[in-house]
Scaffold this motif. Structure first.
Motif, PDB file in Angstrom:
ATOM      1  N   ASN A  45      53.530  42.086  30.676  1.00  0.00           N
ATOM      2  CA  ASN A  45      53.098  41.661  32.010  1.00  0.00           C
ATOM      3  C   ASN A  45      51.705  42.191  32.335  1.00  0.00           C
ATOM      4  N   THR A  46      51.472  43.458  31.983  1.00  0.00           N
ATOM      5  CA  THR A  46      50.192  44.091  32.293  1.00  0.00           C
ATOM      6  C   THR A  46      49.054  43.448  31.513  1.00  0.00           C
ATOM      7  N   LEU A  47      49.277  43.178  30.234  1.00  0.00           N
ATOM      8  CA  LEU A  47      48.230  42.563  29.416  1.00  0.00           C
ATOM      9  C   LEU A  47      47.938  41.136  29.874  1.00  0.00           C
ATOM     10  N   PHE A  48      48.994  40.386  30.225  1.00  0.00           N
ATOM     11  CA  PHE A  48      48.799  39.034  30.747  1.00  0.00           C
ATOM     12  C   PHE A  48      47.958  39.080  32.014  1.00  0.00           C
ATOM     13  N   PHE A  49      48.303  39.966  32.919  1.00  0.00           N
ATOM     14  CA  PHE A  49      47.564  40.113  34.169  1.00  0.00           C
ATOM     15  C   PHE A  49      46.108  40.467  33.892  1.00  0.00           C
ATOM     16  N   THR A  50      45.867  41.394  32.964  1.00  0.00           N
ATOM     17  CA  THR A  50      44.506  41.853  32.668  1.00  0.00           C
ATOM     18  C   THR A  50      43.663  40.750  32.050  1.00  0.00           C
ATOM     19  N   VAL A  51      44.231  40.039  31.077  1.00  0.00           N
ATOM     20  CA  VAL A  51      43.477  39.006  30.353  1.00  0.00           C
ATOM     21  C   VAL A  51      43.063  37.866  31.281  1.00  0.00           C
ATOM     22  N   ILE A  52      43.883  37.544  32.274  1.00  0.00           N
ATOM     23  CA  ILE A  52      43.546  36.456  33.203  1.00  0.00           C
ATOM     24  C   ILE A  52      42.724  36.972  34.378  1.00  0.00           C
ATOM     25  N   GLN A  53      43.112  38.106  34.915  1.00  0.00           N
ATOM     26  CA  GLN A  53      42.494  38.587  36.142  1.00  0.00           C
ATOM     27  C   GLN A  53      41.044  39.021  35.967  1.00  0.00           C
ATOM     28  N   VAL A  54      40.737  39.743  34.899  1.00  0.00           N
ATOM     29  CA  VAL A  54      39.381  40.283  34.734  1.00  0.00           C
ATOM     30  C   VAL A  54      38.335  39.176  34.601  1.00  0.00           C
ATOM     31  N   PRO A  55      38.486  38.193  33.695  1.00  0.00           N
ATOM     32  CA  PRO A  55      37.476  37.117  33.644  1.00  0.00           C
ATOM     33  C   PRO A  55      37.362  36.343  34.956  1.00  0.00           C
ATOM     34  N   LEU A  56      38.510  36.085  35.603  1.00  0.00           N
ATOM     35  CA  LEU A  56      38.472  35.353  36.863  1.00  0.00           C
ATOM     36  C   LEU A  56      37.760  36.161  37.941  1.00  0.00           C
ATOM     37  N   HIS A  57      38.028  37.461  37.975  1.00  0.00           N
ATOM     38  CA  HIS A  57      37.366  38.349  38.937  1.00  0.00           C
ATOM     39  C   HIS A  57      35.856  38.324  38.734  1.00  0.00           C
ATOM     40  N   VAL A  58      35.413  38.443  37.483  1.00  0.00           N
ATOM     41  CA  VAL A  58      33.982  38.463  37.191  1.00  0.00           C
ATOM     42  C   VAL A  58      33.342  37.125  37.532  1.00  0.00           C
ATOM     43  N   LEU A  59      34.021  36.033  37.210  1.00  0.00           N
ATOM     44  CA  LEU A  59      33.475  34.704  37.483  1.00  0.00           C
ATOM     45  C   LEU A  59      33.306  34.473  38.987  1.00  0.00           C
ATOM     46  N   VAL A  60      34.336  34.786  39.765  1.00  0.00           N
ATOM     47  CA  VAL A  60      34.255  34.598  41.221  1.00  0.00           C
ATOM     48  C   VAL A  60      33.170  35.494  41.811  1.00  0.00           C
ATOM     49  N   ALA A  61      33.104  36.743  41.360  1.00  0.00           N
ATOM     50  CA  ALA A  61      32.085  37.670  41.867  1.00  0.00           C
ATOM     51  C   ALA A  61      30.683  37.171  41.539  1.00  0.00           C
ATOM     52  N   ALA A 117      33.338  44.300  46.177  1.00  0.00           N
ATOM     53  CA  ALA A 117      32.555  45.383  45.582  1.00  0.00           C
ATOM     54  C   ALA A 117      31.772  44.889  44.371  1.00  0.00           C
ATOM     55  N   SER A 118      32.390  44.059  43.551  1.00  0.00           N
ATOM     56  CA  SER A 118      31.701  43.500  42.384  1.00  0.00           C
ATOM     57  C   SER A 118      30.586  42.556  42.817  1.00  0.00           C
ATOM     58  N   VAL A 119      30.799  41.843  43.902  1.00  0.00           N
ATOM     59  CA  VAL A 119      29.761  40.934  44.416  1.00  0.00           C
ATOM     60  C   VAL A 119      28.515  41.737  44.791  1.00  0.00           C
ATOM     61  N   ILE A 120      28.704  42.874  45.458  1.00  0.00           N
ATOM     62  CA  ILE A 120      27.563  43.699  45.878  1.00  0.00           C
ATOM     63  C   ILE A 120      26.795  44.217  44.662  1.00  0.00           C
ATOM     64  N   ILE A 121      27.510  44.661  43.638  1.00  0.00           N
ATOM     65  CA  ILE A 121      26.859  45.183  42.426  1.00  0.00           C
ATOM     66  C   ILE A 121      26.050  44.094  41.733  1.00  0.00           C
ATOM     67  N   LEU A 122      26.648  42.918  41.589  1.00  0.00           N
ATOM     68  CA  LEU A 122      25.949  41.821  40.914  1.00  0.00           C
ATOM     69  C   LEU A 122      24.782  41.309  41.746  1.00  0.00           C
ATOM     70  N   LEU A 123      24.936  41.310  43.059  1.00  0.00           N
ATOM     71  CA  LEU A 123      23.825  40.878  43.919  1.00  0.00           C
ATOM     72  C   LEU A 123      22.630  41.811  43.758  1.00  0.00           C
ATOM     73  N   ALA A 124      22.897  43.121  43.706  1.00  0.00           N
ATOM     74  CA  ALA A 124      21.810  44.083  43.498  1.00  0.00           C
ATOM     75  C   ALA A 124      21.129  43.844  42.149  1.00  0.00           C
ATOM     76  N   ALA A 125      21.927  43.534  41.120  1.00  0.00           N
ATOM     77  CA  ALA A 125      21.348  43.261  39.803  1.00  0.00           C
ATOM     78  C   ALA A 125      20.503  41.994  39.828  1.00  0.00           C
ATOM     79  N   LEU A 126      20.980  40.955  40.509  1.00  0.00           N
ATOM     80  CA  LEU A 126      20.235  39.697  40.594  1.00  0.00           C
ATOM     81  C   LEU A 126      18.906  39.891  41.315  1.00  0.00           C
ATOM     82  N   GLN A 127      18.909  40.700  42.353  1.00  0.00           N
ATOM     83  CA  GLN A 127      17.684  40.908  43.121  1.00  0.00           C
ATOM     84  C   GLN A 127      16.658  41.753  42.368  1.00  0.00           C
ATOM     85  N   ASN A 128      17.083  42.416  41.295  1.00  0.00           N
ATOM     86  CA  ASN A 128      16.163  43.214  40.486  1.00  0.00           C
ATOM     87  C   ASN A 128      15.579  42.445  39.310  1.00  0.00           C
TER      88      ASN A 128
END
Length: 319
Positions: free
Chosen positions: A89-105, A187-198
């Motif tokens: 269950n944990t690996l399934f959650f991780t494999v789907i959640q992490v890429p989706l989280h990064v993509l949305v952020a 939180a990930s959105v803020i980090i990526l926004l700072a990177a984009l602005q640099n």
């Protein structure tokens, strides 16, 4: 040696001694100021960490003294079907959640990067859910994803779509939790926004002069320049996903509801918690904790190895 040189030797020695005394005083002062943290780290982190290694080799139920049994806990752990279920269950959650989280952020960060003056307001709006206590998010999950009268299924019904039983159908429990985890993507959105602005504007100008369109600019300029931030987010969110606990436990285990099976929401850390604090199998739970630690270290090591080829750091030329 001349008389003049001989007269300078005592002064040089005295200065060296003074510098050594000053360094020792500075070191003692630094240790004095650090001592509260060092004592706290030793008592509340280092010692429990070391002691848990010993407990993982014992049969310990909190009430009685630990009984040394060697590696039996680890043998039982790999034979326990519940461990395999929870880990799956944990690996399934991780494999789907992490890429989706990064993509949305990343999508939200790209939109905010073009928002101009209003970006500040949206940054606050996106980050506020991160401040929500995880227990509240677990309760919110039950309210939003209720199969009969939840808001999600109600909205789907407006378009003629019959929503699934998110909280009772085992096939939809983990997808529902994955979607709910995007609530705290701010939180990930803020980090990526700072990177984009640099990212230097000169790189985009050069790319446009070479005839690069939006897609080519994104692949050749944007992604390489923000790859360190992306890598950081991937690593941190992978570690967090492998330790998923709060929301799933609150929604499916905290209420004590046993009217339906909650095996679909049984994540590894939840099963570890049950073994430690419900069944008082502290030795077994300690062994589970160290297996999880080894898994996280292995996954992180693989990510670090892969990052050497995919992550670009300014100032590094041997790429």
């Amino acid at each position: 040696m001349s008389a003049v040189d001989a007269s300078r030797v005592p002064a040089t020695v005295d200065r060296a001694r003074s510098r050594r005394r000053a360094r020792r005083r500075n070191s003692r002062s630094a240790l004095l100021f650090l001592s509260p943290w060092l004592i706290g780290f030793g008592v509340f982190t280092a010692w429990p960490l070391i002691y848990s290694v010993y407990l993982s080799l014992t049969d310990y139920d909190v009430i009685n003294d630990p009984h040394f049994i060697g590696g039996q806990n680890y043998v039982e752990l790999f034979q326990d079907p519940k461990v395999a279920l929870a880990l799956g269950n944990t690996l399934f959650f991780t494999v789907i959640q992490v890429p989706l989280h990064v993509l949305v952020a990343l999508v939200l960060a790209l939109l905010l990067n073009r928002a101009g003056r209003s970006a500040g307001v949206f940054r606050t709006i996106f980050y506020l859910p991160k401040m929500t206590p995880p227990v509240a998010v677990g309760i919110l999950f039950l309210l939003l994803f209720n199969g009969q009268n939840g808001l999600i299924n109600t909205v789907l019904g407006w378009f003629g779509i019959t929503g699934p039983a998110w909280t009772t159908d085992p096939a939809w429990v983990k997808p529902g939790l994955i979607l709910m985890s995007l609530w705290t993507v701010g939180a990930s959105v803020i980090i990526l926004l700072a990177a984009l602005q640099n990212v230097p504007d000169e790189l985009y100008e050069s790319a446009r002069l070479d005839g690069a369109g939006f897609w080519r600019q994104s692949m050749s300029v944007t992604l390489p320049m923000i790859s360190p931030a992306l890598f950081f987010i991937i690593v941190i969110n992978t570690i967090g996903a492998l330790q998923t606990f709060d929301e799933a436990y609150t929604a499916f285990f905290g209420s004590g509801n046993t009217t339906y099976s909650n095996d679909a929401a049984l994540f590894y850390v939840i099963y570890l918690f049950q073994q430690a604090f419900e069944f008082l199998h502290m030795g077994y739970a300690s062994a589970m904790a160290w297996v999880l630690f080894a898994l996280i270290m292995a996954v992180t090591a693989v990510q670090l190895i892969v990052s050497r080829r995919l992550v670009y750091y300014e100032g590094e030329t041997d790429r």
